[in-house]
Design a protein around this motif. Structure first.
Motif, PDB file in Angstrom:
ATOM      1  N   ALA A 165      37.774 -64.368  71.187  1.00 39.68           N
ATOM      2  CA  ALA A 165      38.220 -62.976  71.203  1.00 39.68           C
ATOM      3  C   ALA A 165      38.804 -62.613  72.565  1.00 39.68           C
ATOM      4  O   ALA A 165      39.801 -61.879  72.649  1.00 39.68           O
ATOM      5  CB  ALA A 165      37.064 -62.050  70.863  1.00 39.68           C
ATOM      6  N   LEU A 166      38.200 -63.120  73.633  1.00 42.37           N
ATOM      7  CA  LEU A 166      38.710 -62.853  74.984  1.00 42.37           C
ATOM      8  C   LEU A 166      40.120 -63.405  75.173  1.00 42.37           C
ATOM      9  O   LEU A 166      40.913 -62.861  75.940  1.00 42.37           O
ATOM     10  CB  LEU A 166      37.776 -63.449  76.038  1.00 42.37           C
ATOM     11  CG  LEU A 166      36.469 -62.692  76.292  1.00 42.37           C
ATOM     12  CD1 LEU A 166      35.569 -63.472  77.254  1.00 42.37           C
ATOM     13  CD2 LEU A 166      36.755 -61.300  76.861  1.00 42.37           C
ATOM     14  N   LYS A 167      40.427 -64.481  74.475  1.00 37.26           N
ATOM     15  CA  LYS A 167      41.759 -65.079  74.563  1.00 37.26           C
ATOM     16  C   LYS A 167      42.677 -64.590  73.446  1.00 37.26           C
ATOM     17  O   LYS A 167      43.753 -65.141  73.223  1.00 37.26           O
ATOM     18  CB  LYS A 167      41.664 -66.602  74.528  1.00 37.26           C
ATOM     19  CG  LYS A 167      41.117 -67.193  75.822  1.00 37.26           C
ATOM     20  CD  LYS A 167      41.493 -68.658  75.962  1.00 37.26           C
ATOM     21  CE  LYS A 167      41.118 -69.188  77.347  1.00 37.26           C
ATOM     22  NZ  LYS A 167      41.530 -70.599  77.519  1.00 37.26           N
ATOM     23  N   ASN A 168      42.244 -63.541  72.756  1.00 31.97           N
ATOM     24  CA  ASN A 168      43.083 -62.901  71.739  1.00 31.97           C
ATOM     25  C   ASN A 168      43.401 -63.812  70.552  1.00 31.97           C
ATOM     26  O   ASN A 168      44.398 -63.601  69.852  1.00 31.97           O
ATOM     27  CB  ASN A 168      44.394 -62.415  72.374  1.00 31.97           C
ATOM     28  CG  ASN A 168      44.852 -61.108  71.798  1.00 31.97           C
ATOM     29  OD1 ASN A 168      44.053 -60.275  71.388  1.00 31.97           O
ATOM     30  ND2 ASN A 168      46.160 -60.902  71.761  1.00 31.97           N
ATOM     31  N   MET A 169      42.559 -64.803  70.317  1.00 29.61           N
ATOM     32  CA  MET A 169      42.869 -65.780  69.272  1.00 29.61           C
ATOM     33  C   MET A 169      42.725 -65.216  67.864  1.00 29.61           C
ATOM     34  O   MET A 169      43.293 -65.761  66.912  1.00 29.61           O
ATOM     35  CB  MET A 169      41.989 -67.020  69.455  1.00 29.61           C
ATOM     36  CG  MET A 169      42.280 -67.781  70.734  1.00 29.61           C
ATOM     37  SD  MET A 169      41.191 -69.224  71.008  1.00 29.61           S
ATOM     38  CE  MET A 169      41.764 -70.342  69.727  1.00 29.61           C
ATOM     39  N   TYR A 170      41.982 -64.121  67.720  1.00 20.40           N
ATOM     40  CA  TYR A 170      41.832 -63.514  66.399  1.00 20.40           C
ATOM     41  C   TYR A 170      43.047 -62.682  66.004  1.00 20.40           C
ATOM     42  O   TYR A 170      43.135 -62.200  64.869  1.00 20.40           O
ATOM     43  CB  TYR A 170      40.563 -62.659  66.349  1.00 20.40           C
ATOM     44  CG  TYR A 170      39.301 -63.478  66.181  1.00 20.40           C
ATOM     45  CD1 TYR A 170      38.807 -63.778  64.914  1.00 20.40           C
ATOM     46  CD2 TYR A 170      38.610 -63.979  67.280  1.00 20.40           C
ATOM     47  CE1 TYR A 170      37.662 -64.543  64.748  1.00 20.40           C
ATOM     48  CE2 TYR A 170      37.461 -64.746  67.132  1.00 20.40           C
ATOM     49  CZ  TYR A 170      36.995 -65.026  65.860  1.00 20.40           C
ATOM     50  OH  TYR A 170      35.855 -65.797  65.703  1.00 20.40           O
ATOM     51  N   ASN A 171      43.956 -62.528  66.934  1.00 19.91           N
ATOM     52  CA  ASN A 171      45.192 -61.790  66.646  1.00 19.91           C
ATOM     53  C   ASN A 171      46.382 -62.715  66.457  1.00 19.91           C
ATOM     54  O   ASN A 171      47.527 -62.260  66.391  1.00 19.91           O
ATOM     55  CB  ASN A 171      45.486 -60.798  67.780  1.00 19.91           C
ATOM     56  CG  ASN A 171      44.465 -59.689  67.864  1.00 19.91           C
ATOM     57  OD1 ASN A 171      43.980 -59.213  66.840  1.00 19.91           O
ATOM     58  ND2 ASN A 171      44.112 -59.283  69.068  1.00 19.91           N
ATOM     59  N   ILE A 172      46.104 -64.016  66.386  1.00 18.02           N
ATOM     60  CA  ILE A 172      47.158 -65.008  66.196  1.00 18.02           C
ATOM     61  C   ILE A 172      46.934 -65.711  64.857  1.00 18.02           C
ATOM     62  O   ILE A 172      45.891 -66.311  64.631  1.00 18.02           O
ATOM     63  CB  ILE A 172      47.157 -66.050  67.335  1.00 18.02           C
ATOM     64  CG1 ILE A 172      47.365 -65.357  68.689  1.00 18.02           C
ATOM     65  CG2 ILE A 172      48.235 -67.102  67.105  1.00 18.02           C
ATOM     66  CD1 ILE A 172      47.175 -66.279  69.878  1.00 18.02           C
ATOM     67  N   LYS A 173      47.907 -65.628  63.977  1.00 16.00           N
ATOM     68  CA  LYS A 173      47.774 -66.253  62.661  1.00 16.00           C
ATOM     69  C   LYS A 173      47.764 -67.768  62.791  1.00 16.00           C
ATOM     70  O   LYS A 173      48.652 -68.355  63.402  1.00 16.00           O
ATOM     71  CB  LYS A 173      48.918 -65.814  61.750  1.00 16.00           C
ATOM     72  CG  LYS A 173      48.772 -66.294  60.313  1.00 16.00           C
ATOM     73  CD  LYS A 173      49.906 -65.802  59.440  1.00 16.00           C
ATOM     74  CE  LYS A 173      51.203 -66.522  59.782  1.00 16.00           C
ATOM     75  NZ  LYS A 173      52.285 -66.208  58.855  1.00 16.00           N
ATOM     76  N   GLN A 174      46.729 -68.401  62.220  1.00 16.28           N
ATOM     77  CA  GLN A 174      46.604 -69.856  62.303  1.00 16.28           C
ATOM     78  C   GLN A 174      46.838 -70.544  60.955  1.00 16.28           C
ATOM     79  O   GLN A 174      47.214 -71.712  60.917  1.00 16.28           O
ATOM     80  CB  GLN A 174      45.219 -70.234  62.837  1.00 16.28           C
ATOM     81  CG  GLN A 174      44.955 -69.767  64.256  1.00 16.28           C
ATOM     82  CD  GLN A 174      43.627 -70.281  64.806  1.00 16.28           C
ATOM     83  OE1 GLN A 174      43.012 -71.181  64.236  1.00 16.28           O
ATOM     84  NE2 GLN A 174      43.184 -69.712  65.897  1.00 16.28           N
ATOM     85  N   LEU A 175      46.583 -69.860  59.864  1.00 16.19           N
ATOM     86  CA  LEU A 175      46.759 -70.475  58.550  1.00 16.19           C
ATOM     87  C   LEU A 175      48.236 -70.479  58.143  1.00 16.19           C
ATOM     88  O   LEU A 175      49.000 -69.577  58.491  1.00 16.19           O
ATOM     89  CB  LEU A 175      45.958 -69.720  57.493  1.00 16.19           C
ATOM     90  CG  LEU A 175      44.436 -69.750  57.619  1.00 16.19           C
ATOM     91  CD1 LEU A 175      43.813 -68.951  56.479  1.00 16.19           C
ATOM     92  CD2 LEU A 175      43.892 -71.168  57.637  1.00 16.19           C
ATOM     93  N   ASP A 176      48.621 -71.497  57.391  1.00 13.10           N
ATOM     94  CA  ASP A 176      49.980 -71.567  56.872  1.00 13.10           C
ATOM     95  C   ASP A 176      50.199 -70.464  55.834  1.00 13.10           C
ATOM     96  O   ASP A 176      49.269 -70.060  55.129  1.00 13.10           O
ATOM     97  CB  ASP A 176      50.240 -72.925  56.219  1.00 13.10           C
ATOM     98  CG  ASP A 176      50.141 -74.077  57.207  1.00 13.10           C
ATOM     99  OD1 ASP A 176      50.347 -73.836  58.412  1.00 13.10           O
ATOM    100  OD2 ASP A 176      49.853 -75.217  56.776  1.00 13.10           O
ATOM    101  N   ASP A 177      51.459 -70.023  55.710  1.00 10.54           N
ATOM    102  CA  ASP A 177      51.780 -68.973  54.739  1.00 10.54           C
ATOM    103  C   ASP A 177      51.433 -69.397  53.312  1.00 10.54           C
ATOM    104  O   ASP A 177      50.980 -68.580  52.505  1.00 10.54           O
ATOM    105  CB  ASP A 177      53.275 -68.636  54.814  1.00 10.54           C
ATOM    106  CG  ASP A 177      53.633 -67.884  56.090  1.00 10.54           C
ATOM    107  OD1 ASP A 177      52.722 -67.275  56.692  1.00 10.54           O
ATOM    108  OD2 ASP A 177      54.816 -67.922  56.486  1.00 10.54           O
ATOM    109  N   GLU A 178      51.607 -70.685  53.001  1.00  9.69           N
ATOM    110  CA  GLU A 178      51.297 -71.172  51.657  1.00  9.69           C
ATOM    111  C   GLU A 178      49.804 -71.068  51.363  1.00  9.69           C
ATOM    112  O   GLU A 178      49.408 -70.680  50.257  1.00  9.69           O
ATOM    113  CB  GLU A 178      51.753 -72.619  51.500  1.00  9.69           C
ATOM    114  CG  GLU A 178      51.536 -73.174  50.096  1.00  9.69           C
ATOM    115  CD  GLU A 178      52.013 -74.604  49.945  1.00  9.69           C
ATOM    116  OE1 GLU A 178      51.866 -75.159  48.844  1.00  9.69           O
ATOM    117  OE2 GLU A 178      52.527 -75.176  50.928  1.00  9.69           O
ATOM    118  N   VAL A 179      48.980 -71.402  52.358  1.00  6.99           N
ATOM    119  CA  VAL A 179      47.528 -71.306  52.188  1.00  6.99           C
ATOM    120  C   VAL A 179      47.121 -69.851  51.983  1.00  6.99           C
ATOM    121  O   VAL A 179      46.295 -69.539  51.114  1.00  6.99           O
ATOM    122  CB  VAL A 179      46.793 -71.894  53.413  1.00  6.99           C
ATOM    123  CG1 VAL A 179      45.293 -71.633  53.320  1.00  6.99           C
ATOM    124  CG2 VAL A 179      47.058 -73.391  53.516  1.00  6.99           C
TER     125      VAL A 179
END
Length: 218
Positions: A165-179
């Protein structure tokens, strides 16, 4: 087409857009359904990418503990543990253990991370220790030598959450659009249809009598 209202759909999208694809958990023969249920709930809370397990394919969960969170956590049964670890070489593999371990807070959880929790009696298996890149522990200052595995998982996973959360990783989409698209279809359409088909219904016969359809099915 989805069978949920816009607010519910947006919540599902929010979960998938913030899912931490490279933060995963492996339950190494954890066998208590209460512990498994509690760990699943924590995995949902911190939005782990996937939960792997090898205790039993048909383990019954405690719905009073999961509170439905098991429906949202990606999970997979591990048949071959060696093969499983061989496919996770891009991850740091953290194994909870007491010997030759470092404090769990000294780890950088923003890296691709696999956290392994062992069973309630023997801890993690020898094969998990073999593949560990680092052993971690939670400091204990009382007479007890260890915490319940579900409590330990909560402490460690929320440290991972804090760092990410400190590195803002929850605001970056990691899953593919298809998934994301396939999962939304499952959550917001397929699962609802399946549940509706299983719902007991009454049928009135021509003679006026009433009978149940699907009664008792789950």
């Amino acid at each position: 087409m989805y069978l949920v209202n816009e607010e519910r759909l947006n919540k599902m999208k929010e979960i998938l857009y913030s899912r931490q694809k490279d933060l995963i958990v492996f339950l190494d023969n954890v066998y208590s359904n209460h512990n498994i249920s509690a760990i699943i709930r924590t995995c949902d809370s911190v939005n782990v990418g996937k939960l792997y397990y090898r205790h039993s394919k048909n383990q019954k969960l405690n719905d009073n503990i999961t509170m439905g969170s098991h429906k949202w956590v990606f999970n997979e049964y591990v048949e071959d543990v060696t093969k499983f670890y061989e496919t996770k070489k891009d991850y740091q593999i953290l194994v909870t253990d007491f010997e030759d371990s470092i404090d769990y807070t000294e780890v950088d959880y923003t890296k691709p991370t696999l956290i392994v929790f062992g069973n309630e009696v023997e801890g993690v298996s020898e094969i998990s220790k073999k593949y560990a890149t680092q052993k971690i522990k939670i400091p204990m200052y009382g007479m007890a030598q260890s915490l319940n595995v579900s409590v330990a998982s909560g402490i460690i996973l929320y440290e991972a959450h804090r760092q990410r959360a400190l590195k803002n990783m929850y605001n970056i989409k990691q899953l593919d659009d298809e998934v994301i698209s396939k999962t939304l279809k499952k959550w917001a359409y397929d699962d609802i249809i399946e549940k509706e088909l299983k719902r007991p219904r009454q049928k009135q016969n021509l003679d006026g009598s009433v009978e149940w359809l699907n009664k008792g099915k789950k």
